[in-house]
Design a protein around this motif. Structure first.
Motif, PDB file in Angstrom:
ATOM      1  N   UNK A 414      -5.453  -3.069  -0.316  1.00 22.15           N
ATOM      2  CA  UNK A 414      -5.446  -1.625  -0.209  1.00 22.15           C
ATOM      3  C   UNK A 414      -6.826  -1.077   0.144  1.00 22.15           C
ATOM      4  N   UNK A 415      -7.711  -0.926  -0.829  1.00 22.81           N
ATOM      5  CA  UNK A 415      -9.054  -0.394  -0.566  1.00 22.81           C
ATOM      6  C   UNK A 415      -9.891  -0.545  -1.827  1.00 22.81           C
ATOM      7  N   UNK A 416     -11.146  -0.209  -1.732  1.00 21.81           N
ATOM      8  CA  UNK A 416     -12.022  -0.341  -2.897  1.00 21.81           C
ATOM      9  C   UNK A 416     -11.645   0.639  -4.008  1.00 21.81           C
ATOM     10  N   UNK A 417     -11.029   1.762  -3.658  1.00 24.89           N
ATOM     11  CA  UNK A 417     -10.636   2.738  -4.686  1.00 24.89           C
ATOM     12  C   UNK A 417      -9.225   2.453  -5.190  1.00 24.89           C
ATOM     13  N   UNK A 418      -8.900   1.183  -5.311  1.00 24.86           N
ATOM     14  CA  UNK A 418      -7.532   0.755  -5.612  1.00 24.86           C
ATOM     15  C   UNK A 418      -7.046   1.256  -6.975  1.00 24.86           C
ATOM     16  N   UNK A 419      -7.970   1.512  -7.917  1.00 24.94           N
ATOM     17  CA  UNK A 419      -7.574   1.990  -9.239  1.00 24.94           C
ATOM     18  C   UNK A 419      -7.401   3.509  -9.281  1.00 24.94           C
ATOM     19  N   UNK A 420      -7.741   4.187  -8.205  1.00 28.70           N
ATOM     20  CA  UNK A 420      -7.666   5.649  -8.158  1.00 28.70           C
ATOM     21  C   UNK A 420      -6.295   6.101  -7.684  1.00 28.70           C
ATOM     22  N   UNK A 421      -5.801   7.190  -8.265  1.00 23.97           N
ATOM     23  CA  UNK A 421      -4.559   7.795  -7.806  1.00 23.97           C
ATOM     24  C   UNK A 421      -4.879   8.644  -6.584  1.00 23.97           C
ATOM     25  N   UNK A 422      -4.616   8.086  -5.402  1.00 29.34           N
ATOM     26  CA  UNK A 422      -5.055   8.701  -4.152  1.00 29.34           C
ATOM     27  C   UNK A 422      -3.921   8.630  -3.126  1.00 29.34           C
ATOM     28  N   UNK A 423      -2.995   9.598  -3.151  1.00 34.62           N
ATOM     29  CA  UNK A 423      -1.834   9.556  -2.250  1.00 34.62           C
ATOM     30  C   UNK A 423      -2.199   9.532  -0.775  1.00 34.62           C
ATOM     31  N   UNK A 424      -3.364  10.070  -0.438  1.00 29.58           N
ATOM     32  CA  UNK A 424      -3.760  10.146   0.975  1.00 29.58           C
ATOM     33  C   UNK A 424      -3.912   8.776   1.624  1.00 29.58           C
ATOM     34  N   UNK A 425      -3.948   7.705   0.828  1.00 36.93           N
ATOM     35  CA  UNK A 425      -4.074   6.374   1.425  1.00 36.93           C
ATOM     36  C   UNK A 425      -2.856   6.037   2.287  1.00 36.93           C
ATOM     37  N   UNK A 426      -1.755   6.784   2.117  1.00 39.25           N
ATOM     38  CA  UNK A 426      -0.542   6.518   2.889  1.00 39.25           C
ATOM     39  C   UNK A 426      -0.457   7.348   4.177  1.00 39.25           C
ATOM     40  N   UNK A 427      -1.426   8.237   4.410  1.00 40.18           N
ATOM     41  CA  UNK A 427      -1.385   9.076   5.611  1.00 40.18           C
ATOM     42  C   UNK A 427      -1.451   8.200   6.863  1.00 40.18           C
ATOM     43  N   UNK A 428      -0.540   8.448   7.786  1.00 36.31           N
ATOM     44  CA  UNK A 428      -0.545   7.735   9.066  1.00 36.31           C
ATOM     45  C   UNK A 428      -0.139   6.282   8.978  1.00 36.31           C
ATOM     46  N   UNK A 429       0.370   5.859   7.817  1.00 32.19           N
ATOM     47  CA  UNK A 429       0.762   4.455   7.657  1.00 32.19           C
ATOM     48  C   UNK A 429       2.272   4.376   7.400  1.00 32.19           C
ATOM     49  N   UNK A 430       2.923   3.578   8.200  1.00 36.87           N
ATOM     50  CA  UNK A 430       4.359   3.418   8.077  1.00 36.87           C
ATOM     51  C   UNK A 430       4.658   2.331   7.046  1.00 36.87           C
ATOM     52  N   UNK A 431       4.442   2.687   5.771  1.00 35.54           N
ATOM     53  CA  UNK A 431       4.665   1.742   4.671  1.00 35.54           C
ATOM     54  C   UNK A 431       5.969   2.118   3.994  1.00 35.54           C
ATOM     55  N   UNK A 432       6.931   1.244   4.092  1.00 31.89           N
ATOM     56  CA  UNK A 432       8.282   1.508   3.632  1.00 31.89           C
ATOM     57  C   UNK A 432       8.476   1.036   2.201  1.00 31.89           C
ATOM     58  N   UNK A 433       9.258   1.759   1.412  1.00 33.37           N
ATOM     59  CA  UNK A 433       9.511   1.365   0.023  1.00 33.37           C
ATOM     60  C   UNK A 433      10.690   0.401  -0.101  1.00 33.37           C
ATOM     61  N   UNK A 434      11.374   0.128   1.005  1.00 29.05           N
ATOM     62  CA  UNK A 434      12.646  -0.590   0.944  1.00 29.05           C
ATOM     63  C   UNK A 434      12.510  -2.098   1.102  1.00 29.05           C
ATOM     64  N   UNK A 435      11.301  -2.633   0.950  1.00 32.68           N
ATOM     65  CA  UNK A 435      11.144  -4.073   0.968  1.00 32.68           C
ATOM     66  C   UNK A 435      10.840  -4.664   2.323  1.00 32.68           C
TER      67      UNK A 435
END
Length: 511
Positions: A414-435
């Motif tokens: 993910x990133x160095x701020x992996x322990x932070x609650x940072x929803x913006x990390x998903x902006x522009x990324x097609x990351x699907x929750x369906x496996x």
């Protein structure tokens, strides 16, 4: 025999086994007939193997071990060979490329007692029976048409909760939002599956919570079978008690449905299952030469219990984690409420048709799944045959644990701020929750992915959107965001150890 803690039991077993350590350890690096080695891992002790390394929160303990031994790691938990998967690449190997090999479930004592000998869907072995039960459950409860069919039910119950919270807000009172959401999910579940309101007649909530606790426990009988008859942890006694309670309640539910009068034409999931009782189905298109579906009374009870267990705590635990993070992160709370104002407006409540437009809310929920997956190790799988993966020999009947919690906390993924609650990390990324994306597996992947995934997503999105849109949420006077207890409680569903989440609502719509 008095109940003992797992830590004390492991210590006693270790002391007993000390004289044998020097004899057995040199032979623990088992090889296959063709010379392949098991994946790397810590040396196991006699009898207990590596059970002592699991810690009270196994997903965290296994993460630390994987940092030393790698993303495909071998442990011996008592007498059970176990492979722990802790990277997206490794997860793809096990859950996609070789999914058919790892599509079965291990038999555990809790499932034998609670699920009528593993006759439900969640813990039964892979095969024709499982495929047909999954098909039946999906078509009758979690298909897109069924999810749409229950939209009115969800709306009515959520509106009822909003009205109740409006009265709390008008009185300037504090409310336990986790408790209220739990009651909401419970009511929706009762009506969807059982076709009735919940009342004191059926204490399913309490018995299901006990079932979840027992099914999520690390039971020595599952790992050192010869210790099972001693019941050193007291789990067998508890399982027998809860099994009797479940059967009594399930039998009452079935009898109630069988005695419906002709004037009651409504048909729920229980009625569908009862209509299939004693029917035998074979699939002429299948290579299997034996019966693929036999629905008898115990099968119906086991399937019902699976549906109830899957619905009761997973959605409410996710919403509770999301609320906790939003209260601790005022910036994110402000952003998600600004989106709701922009998309929905402040003169009306959220409708389910609005959910597809709420992109920031979707990122908030994804970030909640990443940091707080309610099934951090997914449900265990079991290999159906010997296999070599990445040069590692994995024999038949090996247990497989996929540590999605560790994958979600990996800074290399993910990133160095992996322990932070940072929803913006998903902006522009097609990351699907369906496996489909193996760095993000809140519902698992492959054949044994959660069949109620879509229903769960709709419920979480709608409830969270409605509550965030209708109210401003503040902590009680004298409490700061740092005071919110984020301690986990381990079980089949991992929620907040302190389930109460006290907040003060202020109604903010203009209606």
């Amino acid at each position: 025999m008095l109940k003992m803690s797992l830590t004390i039991l492991l210590a006693i077993l270790f002391i007993i086994s000390v004289p044998y350590i020097l004899i057995i350890i040199p032979f623990t690096k088992t090889r296959s007939k063709n010379g392949g080695k098991h994946p790397p891992g810590p040396l196991p002790l006699p009898i207990i193997g590596n059970l002592h390394m699991l810690t009270t929160l196994p997903h965290r303990g296994l993460q630390k071990l994987a940092q030393k031994y790698g993303p495909i790691m071998c442990l011996r938990l008592g007498q059970v060979l176990t492979v722990v998967v802790s990277s997206p690449e490794a997860a793809e190997l096990f859950l996609k490329r070789h999914d058919a090999v790892f599509a079965s479930r291990p038999r555990i004592q809790a499932s034998d007692y609670v699920s009528y000998g593993s006759k439900g869907m969640a813990f039964c072995e892979y095969g024709p029976y499982w495929r047909n039960v999954k098909k039946l459950s999906t078509s009758q409860l979690t298909s897109p048409s069924k999810i749409e069919f229950f939209a009115g039910l969800r709306r009515d119950e959520v509106v009822s909760l909003v009205d109740e919270l409006k009265r709390v807000a008008a009185a300037h009172e504090v409310v336990d939002i986790s408790g209220k959401v739990g009651e909401l999910i419970e009511t929706i579940t009762y009506k969807m599956i059982l076709g009735r309101n919940n009342d004191d007649k059926y204490d399913l909530k309490g018995i299901i919570e006990e079932s979840l606790s027992l099914m999520g426990a690390f039971n020595l009988a599952d790992y050192v079978p010869w210790l099972g008859p001693l019941d050193l942890q007291g789990l067998t006694r508890r399982l027998k008690t809860v099994s009797k309670g479940i059967d009594h309640l399930m039998e009452n539910i079935l009898v109630e449905h069988e005695q419906k009068g002709e004037h009651d034409s409504t048909q729920d999931f229980v009625d569908v299952l009862l209509s299939l009782k004693n029917q035998h189905d074979t699939n002429p298109q299948s290579d299997d030469s034996y019966q693929v579906l036999t629905i008898e009374r115990d099968n119906i009870k086991a399937i019902l219990l699976d549906m109830l267990v899957g619905a009761f705590d997973t959605a409410s635990a996710t919403i509770s984690w999301a609320f906790s993070e939003l209260l601790r992160n005022a910036r994110v709370m402000k952003n998600v409420q600004a989106e709701l104002e922009s998309v929905v407006g402040t003169e009306k409540m959220v409708e389910e048709k609005d959910l597809g437009k709420l992109q920031y809310l979707d990122m908030v929920i994804k970030e909640t799944f990443r940091l707080h997956p309610v099934g951090p190790l997914l449900a265990p799988r079991e290999s159906r045959e010997d296999i070599i993966i990445e040069g590692h020999y994995i024999p038949k009947k090996t247990r497989i644990l996929v540590n999605v919690w560790a994958i979600g906390r990996d800074p290399n993924v993910w990133s160095k701020n992996v322990e932070e609650f940072y929803p913006e990390r998903f902006i522009g990324k097609d990351i699907d929750v369906r496996g489909h994306d193996f760095k993000f597996l809140p519902f698992g992947a492959g054949r044994r992915a959660c069949p109620g995934m879509q229903l769960g997503l709709v419920t979480v999105r709608y409830v969270l959107a409605q509550l965030l849109h209708c109210f401003i949420w503040e902590l009680p006077s004298g409490m700061e965001d740092k005071d919110i207890d984020m301690t986990e409680s381990f079980g089949l569903v991992v929620g907040r150890a302190n389930s109460n989440l006290l907040v003060k609502p202020t109604y903010r719509l203009l209606d």
